[in-house]
Write an enzyme that holds these catalytic residues in place. Structure first.
Site, PDB file in Angstrom:
ATOM      1  N   GLY A  25      46.236 -13.935  21.223  1.00  0.00           N
ATOM      2  CA  GLY A  25      45.087 -14.782  20.921  1.00  0.00           C
ATOM      3  C   GLY A  25      45.212 -15.195  19.457  1.00  0.00           C
ATOM      4  O   GLY A  25      46.089 -14.693  18.741  1.00  0.00           O
ATOM      5  N   SER A  26      44.316 -16.069  18.983  1.00  0.00           N
ATOM      6  CA  SER A  26      44.456 -16.553  17.602  1.00  0.00           C
ATOM      7  C   SER A  26      44.382 -15.391  16.604  1.00  0.00           C
ATOM      8  O   SER A  26      45.120 -15.360  15.629  1.00  0.00           O
ATOM      9  CB  SER A  26      43.350 -17.577  17.292  1.00  0.00           C
ATOM     10  OG  SER A  26      42.097 -17.043  17.706  1.00  0.00           O
ATOM     11  N   GLU A  28      45.689 -12.616  16.720  1.00  0.00           N
ATOM     12  CA  GLU A  28      46.928 -11.818  16.683  1.00  0.00           C
ATOM     13  C   GLU A  28      48.093 -12.599  16.079  1.00  0.00           C
ATOM     14  O   GLU A  28      49.131 -12.042  15.737  1.00  0.00           O
ATOM     15  CB  GLU A  28      47.325 -11.377  18.092  1.00  0.00           C
ATOM     16  CG  GLU A  28      46.374 -10.334  18.724  1.00  0.00           C
ATOM     17  CD  GLU A  28      45.065 -10.978  19.147  1.00  0.00           C
ATOM     18  OE1 GLU A  28      45.075 -12.088  19.708  1.00  0.00           O
ATOM     19  OE2 GLU A  28      44.004 -10.385  18.871  1.00  0.00           O
ATOM     20  N   GLU A  48      45.840  -8.635  30.415  1.00  0.00           N
ATOM     21  CA  GLU A  48      45.976  -7.412  29.594  1.00  0.00           C
ATOM     22  C   GLU A  48      46.085  -6.139  30.438  1.00  0.00           C
ATOM     23  O   GLU A  48      46.644  -5.145  29.991  1.00  0.00           O
ATOM     24  CB  GLU A  48      44.808  -7.309  28.614  1.00  0.00           C
ATOM     25  CG  GLU A  48      44.857  -8.331  27.494  1.00  0.00           C
ATOM     26  CD  GLU A  48      44.243  -9.665  27.904  1.00  0.00           C
ATOM     27  OE1 GLU A  48      43.863  -9.843  29.085  1.00  0.00           O
ATOM     28  OE2 GLU A  48      44.121 -10.544  27.018  1.00  0.00           O
ATOM     29  N   HIS A 282      39.791  14.990  44.820  1.00  0.00           N
ATOM     30  CA  HIS A 282      39.354  13.592  44.983  1.00  0.00           C
ATOM     31  C   HIS A 282      38.268  13.558  46.058  1.00  0.00           C
ATOM     32  O   HIS A 282      37.159  13.138  45.871  1.00  0.00           O
ATOM     33  CB  HIS A 282      40.574  12.765  45.377  1.00  0.00           C
ATOM     34  CG  HIS A 282      40.313  11.319  45.606  1.00  0.00           C
ATOM     35  ND1 HIS A 282      41.305  10.388  45.770  1.00  0.00           N
ATOM     36  CD2 HIS A 282      39.168  10.604  45.703  1.00  0.00           C
ATOM     37  CE1 HIS A 282      40.802   9.196  45.955  1.00  0.00           C
ATOM     38  NE2 HIS A 282      39.509   9.283  45.911  1.00  0.00           N
TER      39      HIS A 282
END
Ligand SMILES: Cc1ncc(Cn2c(C)c(CCOP(=O)(O)OP(=O)(O)O)sc2=O)c(N)n1
Ligand SMILES: [Ca+2]
Length: 534
Positions: A25-26, A28, A48, A282
């Site tokens: 993104g901008s 980074e 991501e 579980h």
């Protein structure tokens, strides 16, 4: 003068974090543009969750910390599902999220990551947004060392993008050389205490978990099992395969319920639980945890697993060292067990089932000579109707040979398979993925195609969220909505991302397609249409 970015690059190079998984993104861009192209390899993921899943597979395969570059809060949020898996598999991921210009975050301008260090908790060991640009290199150094110190795990840093051009501190030069070593062997007293428990037991049983595989300590567990004449089970909800499934003492995977575990371990007076929490149940099966008068000794590298356990006496240490000491100290009872007998599915006709997919993997995989492949096939499983069968039916003989999402968070399998393929170009990675699970990480196909990884994606398509149908029965929730996912054309989707694919519906056709896929020099997807098991 040296910049914060230059100091940071020196620290990353010193620790070998030169493969960066990310989605930009901008916030980074200044950091990413500052990474020397000849030293860093940026692996693009289209979501991501896929970025973190690939990094998780890569970190597990290389057993080293891995740098992940995420975009602000939205990128971090998308990563959280995958982070639940990395957290429970003790994966040393260093997440670096880009933050807006430092003095504008309070105004919450666009792309501000508000309260950045709180967002990923409790899924990270360390989470920080440095209070000053000059503290960024020290925070990067601390993050890498935190991720890599037992119990290993993901860490998170948020860095405003105007920090990178700030002036660095002279003391930054001390950081690249920093290391942290933990001494984890058992003391003589601890070893004697453990050995006396083992020697006193008349019928010991061993239960092994994922950290035995992560420590590559299988060889010591084999020695301990043989010297004790003890059967070996894999601990429930297994994200790795910590014992060779072809060994005569191997007795299978414990099913993840209190009653299921206790009945399997009935008759043993000592349970030796190694490298796993106690235990990853579980299904809810209320009842007594342990067989009558059974004692539990618990060896783990994670103090949290020891303290939160519901039973047993625990030792916390480095598993490879501790198990090596134990293997040397145990008397050999000269008792060896015969291998168990595993039934194969009835070959009534050529109809393809999940079981036939599993039984074909070992047979076909062993029959194919793969000259460019220097290690046995590595499996990733994310097919939840097969998760109790996989470690019964497929031969896994080497450390790092099997992976399953450690928190049960779907969307791990396909990305992790690509990450492992990138870490091990000399291996073939076979991912067995449910038609439901496939959709959570499907964009991993794009990176597989772009990087031409040797990854075989097998989509086991029963048109349903099969495991949930099983739970709906067990929980008397048969009318629950959203349990079927018919009508997805994975062959077209794969082609759309650049991966050749074919659909098969018979055992014969699957075997042919699978062998062809093993021989391919790039990714292949095989959609296996199977009957939904009732
Ligand atoms: C991120 C996420 N979302 C939802 C689930 C819930 N879930 C879901 C949706 C399952 C069904 C997966 O279906 P599948 O087609 O991938 O595999 P099977 O048909 O073999 O069960 S199993 C399960 O726990 C999950 N585990 N993780
Ligand atoms: Ca399914």
């Amino acid at each position: 003068p040296t910049t914060v970015l230059k100091s940071t690059v020196d620290i990353l190079l010193a620790h070998g974090l030169t493969t960066v998984f990310g989605n930009p993104g901008s916030n980074e861009l200044p950091f990413l543009a500052g990474l020397p192209k000849d030293k860093f390899d940026y692996v693009l993921g289209l979501h991501e969750g896929v970025v973190v899943g690939m990094a998780d597979g890569y970190a597990q395969a290389t057993r080293k910390p891995v740098l992940v570059s995420l975009h602000a809060a939205s990128g971090t949020g998308n990563a959280m599902g995958a982070l639940t898996n990395a957290h429970y598999s003790h994966s040393p991921l260093v997440l670096l999220a880009g933050q807006q210009i430092r003095r504008t975050v309070g105004q919450e301008v666009m792309l501000s990551n508000v309260d950045a260090s709180i967002l990923p908790r409790p899924l990270v060991k360390y989470s920080h947004e440095p209070l000053a640009a000059s503290d960024v290199p020290h925070s990067v150094s601390q993050a890498i060392l935190e991720a890599s110190t037992h119990p290993k795990g993901p860490v998170y840093l948020s860095v405003p993008y105007d920090d990178w051009s700030a002036e660095a501190l002279p003391s930054d030069l001390l950081l690249p050389r920093r290391t942290v070593n933990t001494a984890g062997s058992l003391s003589q007293a601890q070893l004697a205490d453990l050995v006396s428990s083992l020697s006193r037991s008349s019928s010991p049983v061993i239960v092994v978990g994922p950290d035995v595989d992560a420590a590559q300590a299988q060889k010591h567990v084999v020695t301990i099992a043989e010297r004790l004449g003890a059967p070996v089970y894999i601990a429930p909800s297994a994200p790795k395969c910590p014992f060779p499934t072809t060994h005569p003492h191997y007795r299978g995977l414990l099913h993840p319920g209190i009653e299921s575990v206790r009945t399997k371990l009935d008759g043993h007076d000592l349970i030796v639980l190694i490298g796993a929490p106690a235990m990853r149940y579980h299904r809810w099966e209320p009842g007594a945890y342990l067989p009558d008068s059974a004692e539990v000794v618990h060896l783990t590298c994670d103090a949290g697993e020891a303290t939160r356990a519901a039973y047993g006496r625990a030792w916390v240490g480095d598993l490879l060292d501790a198990l090596g000491q134990l293997a040397d100290a145990i008397e050999d009872r000269a008792v060896r067990l015969d291998p168990r007998v595993v039934p194969s599915p009835s070959s009534v006709d050529d109809t393809l089932t999940g079981e036939w997919v599993l039984d074909t993997l070992t047979a076909a995989g062993e029959s194919v000579s793969l000259p460019s492949c220097t290690r046995p096939i590595t499996y990733v499983n994310e097919c939840t109707t097969l998760d109790l069968l996989f470690l019964d039916r497929v031969a896994i003989t080497h450390p790092g040979g099997y992976h399953f999402p450690a928190s049960g968070g779907l969307g791990f399998g396909m990305p992790a398979a690509v990450g492992i393929s990138l870490a091990r170009p000399d291996a073939i990675v076979v991912a067995v993925i449910g038609n439901g699970s496939a959709n959570y990480g499907i964009t991993a196909l794009y990176t597989a195609a772009q990087r031409r990884t040797r990854t075989v994606f097998i989509i086991v398509n029963n048109g349903s969220y099969g495991a949930l149908r099983g739970f709906a029965k067990r929980l008397n929730a048969l009318d629950a909505p959203g349990l079927d996912v018919p009508g997805i054309d994975f062959v077209s989707i794969a082609a759309g991302y650049g991966v050749p694919a074919e659909r098969v519906t018979t055992v014969t056709a699957f075997r042919e397609a699978y062998v062809k896929a093993l021989r391919a020099d790039g990714p292949v997807l095989v959609e296996a249409v199977v009957r939904l098991e009732s």
